[in-house]
Motif scaffolding. Structure first.
Motif, PDB file in Angstrom:
ATOM      1  N   GLU A   1       0.927  -1.212   0.001  1.00  0.00           N
ATOM      2  CA  GLU A   1      -0.092   0.077  -0.135  1.00  0.00           C
ATOM      3  C   GLU A   1       0.924   1.396  -0.150  1.00  0.00           C
ATOM      4  O   GLU A   1       0.556   2.372  -0.738  1.00  0.00           O
ATOM      5  CB  GLU A   1      -0.913  -0.028   1.295  1.00  0.00           C
TER       6      GLU A   1
ATOM      7  N   VAL B   1       2.300   1.709  -3.604  1.00  0.00           N
ATOM      8  CA  VAL B   1       1.109   2.549  -4.336  1.00  0.00           C
ATOM      9  C   VAL B   1       1.218   3.944  -4.256  1.00  0.00           C
ATOM     10  O   VAL B   1       1.194   4.741  -5.016  1.00  0.00           O
ATOM     11  CB  VAL B   1      -0.250   1.874  -4.259  1.00  0.00           C
TER      12      VAL B   1
ATOM     13  N   LYS C   1       2.065   7.096  -6.773  1.00  0.00           N
ATOM     14  CA  LYS C   1       0.932   8.137  -7.001  1.00  0.00           C
ATOM     15  C   LYS C   1       1.835   9.569  -6.815  1.00  0.00           C
ATOM     16  O   LYS C   1       1.358  10.479  -7.571  1.00  0.00           O
ATOM     17  CB  LYS C   1      -0.083   8.124  -6.114  1.00  0.00           C
TER      18      LYS C   1
ATOM     19  N   ILE D   1       3.335  -3.968  -8.924  1.00  0.00           N
ATOM     20  CA  ILE D   1       2.203  -3.169  -8.617  1.00  0.00           C
ATOM     21  C   ILE D   1       1.680  -1.909  -9.134  1.00  0.00           C
ATOM     22  O   ILE D   1       0.524  -1.505  -9.225  1.00  0.00           O
ATOM     23  CB  ILE D   1       2.416  -2.855  -7.042  1.00  0.00           C
TER      24      ILE D   1
ATOM     25  N   ARG E   1      -0.466  -2.938 -12.229  1.00  0.00           N
ATOM     26  CA  ARG E   1      -1.753  -3.310 -11.746  1.00  0.00           C
ATOM     27  C   ARG E   1      -2.708  -2.248 -11.123  1.00  0.00           C
ATOM     28  O   ARG E   1      -3.967  -2.268 -11.408  1.00  0.00           O
ATOM     29  CB  ARG E   1      -1.702  -4.444 -10.548  1.00  0.00           C
ATOM     30  N   ASN E   2      -2.076  -1.307 -10.792  1.00  0.00           N
ATOM     31  CA  ASN E   2      -2.808   0.102 -10.420  1.00  0.00           C
ATOM     32  C   ASN E   2      -2.716   1.232 -11.412  1.00  0.00           C
ATOM     33  O   ASN E   2      -3.164   2.312 -11.109  1.00  0.00           O
ATOM     34  CB  ASN E   2      -2.204   0.522  -8.942  1.00  0.00           C
TER      35      ASN E   2
END
Length: 55
Positions: free
Chosen positions: A19, A22, A26, A48, A51-52
């Motif tokens: 998390e 991610v 961002k 990751i 996937r995001n």
């Protein structure tokens, strides 16, 4: 019983790192920075990110 709790605790740590990665993606942290901070592998971070929809 304590083995189960240790496994759950370890899984929670991994989930938190994912998390965090991610959120760092961002915020436009470099992959190398995320590797250094989270101790995840470069390939894990790339996966990751893909996937995001961040890479």
């Amino acid at each position: 019983m304590s083995k189960i709790f240790e496994d759950i605790k370890q899984e929670a740590k991994v989930q938190a790192k994912l998390e965090d990665a991610v959120e760092m993606l961002k915020e436009k942290f470099s992959i190398e920075q995320i590797v250094r901070i989270t101790k995840l592998s470069k390939s894990e971070i790339i996966e990751i990110g893909r996937r995001n929809g961040l890479l």
